[in-house]
Design a protein around this motif. Structure first.
Motif, PDB file in Angstrom:
ATOM      1  N   ALA A 101      28.686 -69.450  68.283  1.00 23.32           N
ATOM      2  CA  ALA A 101      29.372 -69.306  66.995  1.00 23.32           C
ATOM      3  C   ALA A 101      28.462 -68.441  66.131  1.00 23.32           C
ATOM      4  O   ALA A 101      27.292 -68.789  65.935  1.00 23.32           O
ATOM      5  CB  ALA A 101      29.610 -70.660  66.353  1.00 23.32           C
ATOM      6  N   ASP A 102      28.983 -67.339  65.606  1.00 25.12           N
ATOM      7  CA  ASP A 102      28.078 -66.353  65.010  1.00 25.12           C
ATOM      8  C   ASP A 102      28.725 -65.624  63.837  1.00 25.12           C
ATOM      9  O   ASP A 102      29.955 -65.621  63.678  1.00 25.12           O
ATOM     10  CB  ASP A 102      27.669 -65.339  66.077  1.00 25.12           C
ATOM     11  N   ILE A 103      27.863 -64.996  63.044  1.00 27.11           N
ATOM     12  CA  ILE A 103      28.284 -64.271  61.854  1.00 27.11           C
ATOM     13  C   ILE A 103      27.986 -62.794  62.037  1.00 27.11           C
ATOM     14  O   ILE A 103      26.844 -62.413  62.313  1.00 27.11           O
ATOM     15  CB  ILE A 103      27.558 -64.815  60.607  1.00 27.11           C
ATOM     16  N   VAL A 104      29.014 -61.968  61.899  1.00 27.56           N
ATOM     17  CA  VAL A 104      28.885 -60.517  62.030  1.00 27.56           C
ATOM     18  C   VAL A 104      29.742 -59.863  60.937  1.00 27.56           C
ATOM     19  O   VAL A 104      30.605 -60.523  60.341  1.00 27.56           O
ATOM     20  CB  VAL A 104      29.352 -60.025  63.420  1.00 27.56           C
ATOM     21  N   PRO A 105      29.519 -58.583  60.672  1.00 25.50           N
ATOM     22  CA  PRO A 105      30.387 -57.911  59.704  1.00 25.50           C
ATOM     23  C   PRO A 105      31.744 -57.568  60.311  1.00 25.50           C
ATOM     24  O   PRO A 105      31.861 -57.373  61.526  1.00 25.50           O
ATOM     25  CB  PRO A 105      29.609 -56.634  59.371  1.00 25.50           C
ATOM     26  N   LEU A 106      32.746 -57.511  59.475  1.00 23.27           N
ATOM     27  CA  LEU A 106      34.024 -56.952  59.900  1.00 23.27           C
ATOM     28  C   LEU A 106      33.865 -55.450  60.117  1.00 23.27           C
ATOM     29  O   LEU A 106      32.944 -54.840  59.566  1.00 23.27           O
ATOM     30  CB  LEU A 106      35.086 -57.212  58.840  1.00 23.27           C
ATOM     31  N   PRO A 107      34.736 -54.831  60.904  1.00 25.59           N
ATOM     32  CA  PRO A 107      34.682 -53.375  61.019  1.00 25.59           C
ATOM     33  C   PRO A 107      34.750 -52.731  59.633  1.00 25.59           C
ATOM     34  O   PRO A 107      35.601 -53.086  58.813  1.00 25.59           O
ATOM     35  CB  PRO A 107      35.930 -53.044  61.849  1.00 25.59           C
ATOM     36  N   GLY A 108      33.827 -51.830  59.364  1.00 24.68           N
ATOM     37  CA  GLY A 108      33.786 -51.195  58.059  1.00 24.68           C
ATOM     38  C   GLY A 108      33.222 -52.077  56.972  1.00 24.68           C
ATOM     39  O   GLY A 108      33.399 -51.800  55.779  1.00 24.68           O
TER      40      GLY A 108
END
Length: 307
Positions: A189-196
């Protein structure tokens, strides 16, 4: 589970301030990330019946913070397919709540945990001693990017909301692949940016300071790149799906409700309460930042026949 007692002490506030300063000012990466988590004690958590402090998985948006945390832990266990008799490695385990839950609900043979926070390792070990689980739950100080285990010794590797800090996360993927048995599963389970979603430096909300200070630039990419890195590490049957609709907005709503609850103000330290108020004072700014964040559930399998 039982309700935790009143959790206010000067020592807890001192730890909070020390960890906050360390997370912002330390030049060494491990020390900085450790500071993010060393600041938290049971006196500085939103939970009432546990010591989770993740975003959570919210099916209705009205459940308690504790229940949303348990739901997220359950979702991760399902993605990993943790089964009776299996051996599990939990990387970045926090205070270890999920390990105790999985042991009770999923009946694995053993769960090993690694964490860079000695404070959290000690707390998890103490709970394992109190609950007589030391023969099945093992917690140690170690890095997820340099795992102190031989090749092919685990059926499952799991990581609940800490891989965004690893330097880099791709190295953790390779280490997880190494220690898994053929047919073993990785779930994160992880946190990443949305595209753009823009650069980390563009985030302004105080509640998300850790994104600017404790996330490696090499980890700052969207879920498609994430899936590609898992494939490069050797994994197959890769799935990376967004669950952000059941994460960020209900998490924020819960924080706002909690901060406004007089009972919460009596249960935690004044310092922590004031910090949370500041973190949620500008909801427009915070929502603007959250609108650029994804929350993913990833799973992958090491090729080969399971043994």
């Amino acid at each position: 589970m039982t309700f935790l007692p009143l959790r206010v002490s000067p020592r807890a506030d001192a730890r909070l301030l020390s960890g906050l300063l360390t997370s912002r000012l330390a030049s060494d990466w491990t020390t900085r990330v450790r500071g993010v988590y060393d600041m938290f004690t049971p006196a500085h958590l939103l939970s009432e019946k546990s010591t989770y402090f993740n975003v959570g998985y919210w099916t209705t948006g009205a459940e308690t913070y504790d229940r949303a945390q348990e739901a997220l832990a359950d979702l991760l266990a399902e993605a990993a397919d943790i089964r009776p008799g299996s051996t599990v490695l939990d990387c970045g385990f926090g205070f270890g709540d999920q390990g105790f839950r999985w042991l009770a609900e999923r009946k694995p043979h053993q769960i090993f945990g690694v964490n860079i926070s000695q404070h959290q390792v000690a707390a998890a070990r103490d709970r394992a001693r109190r609950e007589d689980a030391r023969g099945q739950l093992f917690f140690q100080l170690a890095s997820a990017t340099d795992l102190p285990f031989p090749d092919g010794c685990f059926d499952h590797v799991v990581c609940l909301e800490s891989a965004m800090h690893y330097r880099p996360r791709a190295l953790f993927f390779r280490e997880a692949f190494r220690v898994l048995r053929p047919g073993g599963t990785l779930a994160i389970a992880d946190i990443v940016p949305l595209p753009g979603g823009g650069p980390r430096a563009a985030f302004r909300a105080p509640a998300l300071d850790w994104i600017r200070s404790a996330v490696d630039d090499r980890n700052w990419h969207d879920r498609d790149v994430y899936a590609g890195e898992l494939g490069t590490a050797g994994f197959r049957t890769v799935q990376v799906r967004s669950i952000r609709d059941r994460a960020w907005e209900p998490w924020l709503a819960c924080i706002v409700r909690t901060v406004q609850d007089p009972a919460f103000g009596q249960r935690v330290s004044t310092l922590y309460h004031q910090m949370l108020k500041r973190a949620t004072a500008d909801l427009a700014e915070l929502r603007s930042d959250l609108a650029r964040l994804d929350y993913v559930l990833a799973s992958a399998v090491k090729p080969g026949a399971a043994v």
